[in-house]
Motif scaffolding. Structure first.
Motif, short mmCIF file in Angstrom:
data_model
loop_
_atom_site.label_atom_id
_atom_site.label_comp_id
_atom_site.label_asym_id
_atom_site.label_seq_id
_atom_site.Cartn_x
_atom_site.Cartn_y
_atom_site.Cartn_z
N MET A 1 33.40 -26.32 16.40
CA MET A 1 32.61 -26.44 17.86
C MET A 1 31.39 -27.18 17.92
O MET A 1 31.13 -27.57 16.57
CB MET A 1 32.13 -24.75 17.89
CG MET A 1 31.30 -24.24 19.66
SD MET A 1 31.03 -23.03 19.67
CE MET A 1 32.51 -22.33 21.26
N SER A 2 31.57 -28.39 18.81
CA SER A 2 30.39 -28.98 18.48
C SER A 2 29.77 -28.62 18.65
O SER A 2 28.71 -27.18 19.22
CB SER A 2 30.77 -30.30 19.78
OG SER A 2 30.32 -29.64 21.06
N LYS A 3 27.74 -29.09 17.73
CA LYS A 3 26.51 -28.35 18.50
C LYS A 3 25.97 -28.84 19.37
O LYS A 3 26.38 -30.34 19.76
CB LYS A 3 25.65 -28.86 16.82
CG LYS A 3 26.27 -28.78 15.76
CD LYS A 3 25.24 -28.94 14.47
CE LYS A 3 25.91 -28.20 13.40
NZ LYS A 3 24.69 -27.97 12.37
N GLN A 4 25.61 -28.18 19.76
CA GLN A 4 24.37 -28.49 21.32
C GLN A 4 23.71 -27.95 21.30
O GLN A 4 22.53 -26.93 20.22
CB GLN A 4 25.31 -27.15 22.33
CG GLN A 4 26.72 -27.76 22.50
CD GLN A 4 27.21 -27.06 24.17
OE1 GLN A 4 26.31 -26.66 25.53
NE2 GLN A 4 28.13 -25.75 23.99
N PRO A 5 22.21 -28.79 21.23
CA PRO A 5 21.06 -28.98 22.09
C PRO A 5 21.59 -27.54 22.45
O PRO A 5 21.64 -27.24 23.09
CB PRO A 5 20.77 -29.82 22.51
CG PRO A 5 21.49 -30.78 23.29
CD PRO A 5 22.16 -29.90 22.50
N CYS A 6 20.09 -26.50 22.37
CA CYS A 6 20.30 -25.42 21.86
C CYS A 6 18.19 -24.74 22.55
O CYS A 6 17.28 -25.28 21.58
CB CYS A 6 20.08 -24.66 20.94
SG CYS A 6 19.98 -22.87 21.67
N GLN A 7 17.44 -24.35 23.58
CA GLN A 7 16.30 -23.98 23.84
C GLN A 7 15.53 -22.95 22.88
O GLN A 7 16.26 -21.81 22.97
CB GLN A 7 15.98 -24.63 25.46
CG GLN A 7 14.37 -24.79 25.25
CD GLN A 7 14.44 -23.85 27.47
OE1 GLN A 7 14.90 -24.87 27.92
NE2 GLN A 7 13.21 -23.46 27.77
N SER A 8 14.61 -22.89 22.65
CA SER A 8 13.93 -21.90 22.17
C SER A 8 14.08 -20.64 23.29
O SER A 8 14.04 -20.93 24.07
CB SER A 8 12.30 -22.11 21.17
OG SER A 8 11.47 -20.66 21.51
N LEU A 9 13.89 -19.08 22.63
CA LEU A 9 13.94 -18.29 23.77
C LEU A 9 12.74 -17.73 23.29
O LEU A 9 12.11 -17.05 24.91
CB LEU A 9 14.37 -17.33 23.02
CG LEU A 9 16.12 -16.62 22.61
CD1 LEU A 9 16.47 -15.31 21.74
CD2 LEU A 9 16.44 -16.64 24.16
N PHE A 10 11.51 -18.50 23.59
CA PHE A 10 10.29 -18.20 23.63
C PHE A 10 9.24 -19.66 23.45
O PHE A 10 8.09 -19.43 24.10
CB PHE A 10 9.72 -16.84 22.40
CG PHE A 10 10.42 -16.36 21.82
CD1 PHE A 10 9.19 -15.38 23.16
CD2 PHE A 10 11.22 -16.43 21.01
CE1 PHE A 10 10.41 -13.86 22.95
CE2 PHE A 10 11.47 -14.54 20.89
CZ PHE A 10 11.50 -13.96 21.84
N GLU A 11 10.31 -20.63 23.60
CA GLU A 11 9.64 -21.82 24.17
C GLU A 11 10.15 -23.12 25.03
O GLU A 11 11.40 -23.01 25.06
CB GLU A 11 8.55 -22.51 23.25
CG GLU A 11 7.62 -21.71 21.91
CD GLU A 11 7.80 -22.35 20.93
OE1 GLU A 11 7.40 -22.42 19.86
OE2 GLU A 11 7.17 -24.19 21.02
N ASP A 12 9.52 -23.81 25.88
CA ASP A 12 10.64 -24.75 26.53
C ASP A 12 10.73 -25.60 25.50
O ASP A 12 11.82 -27.19 25.71
CB ASP A 12 9.15 -25.70 27.25
CG ASP A 12 9.62 -25.01 28.16
OD1 ASP A 12 8.73 -24.99 29.42
OD2 ASP A 12 9.97 -24.10 28.66
N LYS A 13 10.46 -25.84 24.46
CA LYS A 13 11.23 -26.72 22.75
C LYS A 13 13.11 -26.37 23.21
O LYS A 13 13.16 -25.19 23.06
CB LYS A 13 10.23 -26.05 21.72
CG LYS A 13 10.44 -26.93 20.25
CD LYS A 13 9.91 -26.34 19.26
CE LYS A 13 10.44 -27.57 18.55
NZ LYS A 13 9.32 -28.80 18.27
N THR A 14 13.38 -27.32 22.30
CA THR A 14 15.11 -28.27 22.34
C THR A 14 14.70 -28.57 21.32
O THR A 14 14.28 -28.97 20.39
CB THR A 14 15.28 -28.43 23.76
OG1 THR A 14 15.20 -27.85 24.54
CG2 THR A 14 16.74 -28.73 23.23
N LEU A 15 16.07 -27.87 20.25
CA LEU A 15 16.61 -28.13 19.45
C LEU A 15 17.87 -28.60 19.12
O LEU A 15 18.61 -28.32 19.93
CB LEU A 15 16.27 -27.00 18.25
CG LEU A 15 14.93 -26.06 17.60
CD1 LEU A 15 14.14 -26.85 16.88
CD2 LEU A 15 14.38 -25.52 18.85
#
Ligand code: SAH
Length: 555
Positions: A1-15
């Protein structure tokens, strides 16, 4: 499965990936999603509800950690709806590197595990994830459909038998507006042909009971009353019916015309009337069948028309032709090819998916039009409105030219006995400045439209404000009009099917194929059209090229 950017549950920050987002929330907010899911023994849907709850309600991490699994959102379908579009977190139930560490009987760590066993494990997980995703999608769409249904049932006009998709509300709302009726009434090819047919066939209308299906402003009912109808029932489901009632009263015709607001499928006729002599209706849509109002008219025919009664119009023909359409092609597609020196042609691709409704001039038609469907309204059955027919179009262009589109339009016929006309019956072509309006509405003429009571002499003089000498020798008259490029444009314009690969033709070249037309599955008022075609040098040779297939929506 390719890695997809994902947003933190508690901030707007995307990892950069799901596992990094989970790791981030663990380190920064002390919130371990997987640990909480295990602690609360959440299943796949429970986990989705939890993620959507946090994304939507934005609780502090400490509050999220204190959840018990008994909160109401854990049983609410509302929280199955993704809060973020394509949220990758919803699709991963552990982490996105798919390690097998959580496999209870995996035994040795992943570095030691036999590679083929590892592949089998991963395949099993992939299968499970696919299944979960499919279940989730099915559940969401099922729930959303249900909630739409509940909404429909809460609406004041909604009846408890609404279990199907609603293709009507928007449709009838649009006919509640004034503008659409102004456009139709001002289409003089259309309105004057109806007027001519009704007013110049008084022996048909005199003392008749007439049903006007989809009366709009009531204009056709007013013509019928003027032509001496004994009784006219004017039916429309949209709010325009209220205006029609007012219009009937303003013109003093309330003893003759009764306006009924409702769908023709649902109403009963007033005053115990069961059958009518004539059904008039202007039901035609773009490409003739768009709107699918003909189905309603056929229902009215089957319920209310006397045996031998007359349908007006009595026949319609869908005509297909080769069309040069260079200007339309340039306006809609070609111009994207060079925008300030950039190629934006990707924008034009969409245009091929839908038919284009626009006006093309007579010079763009470069073949004799071919009747792809002849609809005889007294007999035709609703199932025959989904059809496939073959066509042959021979270029009559005196120079080598490009066929950018096939053009579709329709011709409409009114036979005074409702009889079937032969397929080669020519249609009346209205030229600029022409039209039969003058025959029924002489300039400056203010007709006596207040209904006279039953003296036939008076009726005779009120058949219409047309020329008296015409009325002296009344014989039944067939009327017709064309919506094709050779006639004055009507509000139906022309329906163009733009070809991805324009065909280069010269005189005598032939395009043959099949035209497929059916109601769209997504919306019964729209059409799906499929055109299969091939070209050949002339009528007497075999086609050698490939068959090209193009699919369009008429909407
Ligand atoms: N007869 C008018 C209006 C034609 S437009 C004229 O010639 O100007 C078609 C009208 O039919 C619209 O007003 C629409 O609301 C109505 N209509 C369509 N389907 C209907 C149905 N099933 N029952 C009742 N009215 C319908």
């Amino acid at each position: 499965m390719s890695k997809q950017p994902c947003q933190s549950l508690f901030e707007d920050k995307t990892l950069p990936s799901v596992s990094e987002a989970l790791e981030y929330d663990k380190n920064t907010h002390g919130f371990d999603l997987n640990a909480l899911c295990s602690k609360l023994a959440l299943d796949f849907h429970g986990r989705i509800r939890l993620i959507n709850f946090i994304r939507r309600s934005k609780p502090p991490a400490a509050n999220a950690l204190a959840l018990t699994g008994k909160e109401s959102f854990f049983s609410s379908d509302e929280f199955l709806r993704p809060v973020l579009e394509d949220d990758p977190l919803l699709l991963n139930d552990t982490s996105d590197d798919w390690s097998d560490d959580d496999e209870p009987d995996a035994g040795p760590s992943s570095s030691q595990i036999d590679p083929s066993r590892r592949i089998a494990l991963l395949e099993r997980k992939l299968q499970q994830a696919k299944q979960d995703l499919a279940d989730y999608k099915a559940l969401v769409s099922q729930r959303l459909d249900l909630s739409r249904l509940q909404d429909a049932m809460r609406e004041p006009s909604g009846s408890s038998k609404v279990v199907e998709r609603d293709d009507d509300s928007h449709y009838f709302q649009s006919y509640g507006q004034n503008d659409i009726h102004a456009v139709m009434i001002q289409d003089s090819v259309r309105t004057s042909t109806y007027a001519s047919f009704i007013l110049q066939n008084p022996e048909l209308f005199r003392d008749a009971i007439v049903l006007d299906v989809g009366c709009g402003t009531g204009i056709l009912s007013l013509f019928a009353a003027r032509a001496g109808a004994k009784r006219v029932i004017a039916v429309d489901a949209s709010d325009i019916a209220k205006k029609a009632k007012q219009i009937v009263e303003t013109n003093g015709l309330q003893d003759t015309i009764t306006v009924v607001q409702g769908k023709i499928e649902d109403i009963t006729l007033p005053d115990g009337i069961e059958k009518v002599d004539i059904i008039v209706s202007e039901w035609m849509g773009y490409a003739l069948l768009y709107e699918s109002m003909l189905d309603s008219v056929l229902r009215a025919r089957d319920r209310f028309l006397k045996p031998g009664g007359v349908m007006a119009p009595s026949q319609c023909r869908m005509m297909l032709g080769l069309c040069e359409a260079t200007d339309i092609y340039k306006e809609r597609i070609g111009f994207w090819n060079d925008i300030y020196g950039f190629d934006l042609s990707a924008m034009g691709e969409e245009v091929y998916l839908d038919s284009v409704v626009d006006v093309v001039g007579p010079e763009t038609l470069i073949s004799e039009p071919y009747p792809v469907k002849d609809l005889y309204i007294r007999d035709i059955q609703p199932r025959q409105l989904d059809f496939v027919s073959s066509f042959t179009l021979t270029s009559n262009s005196d120079r080598r030219t490009k066929v950018h589109a096939l053009v579709l339009y329709f011709d409409t016929f009114f036979h005074p006995s409702g009889d079937r006309l032969p397929i080669d019956t020519p249609v009346h072509i209205t030229k600029e400045g022409g039209g039969s309006l003058a025959e029924v509405w002489p300039l400056g003429g203010k007709p006596d439209i207040v209904r006279r009571k039953s003296q036939s002499v008076q009726r005779r003089t009120s058949e219409g404000p047309g020329k008296p000498e015409r009325r002296a020798s009344q014989s039944p008259k067939t009327m017709s009009f064309s919506t094709g490029p050779e006639s004055v444009p009507t509000h139906w314009k022309h329906t163009l099917f733009l070809l991805r690969d324009p065909i280069v033709v010269e005189e005598g070249n032939v395009v043959t194929g099949t035209f497929h037309c059916k109601k769209s599955e997504d919306n019964s008022r729209e059409l799906d059209v499929e055109i299969h075609y091939t070209t050949k040098a002339s009528a007497d040779v075999e086609a050698s090229g490939d068959v090209v297939v193009q699919i369009f929506k008429v909407r």
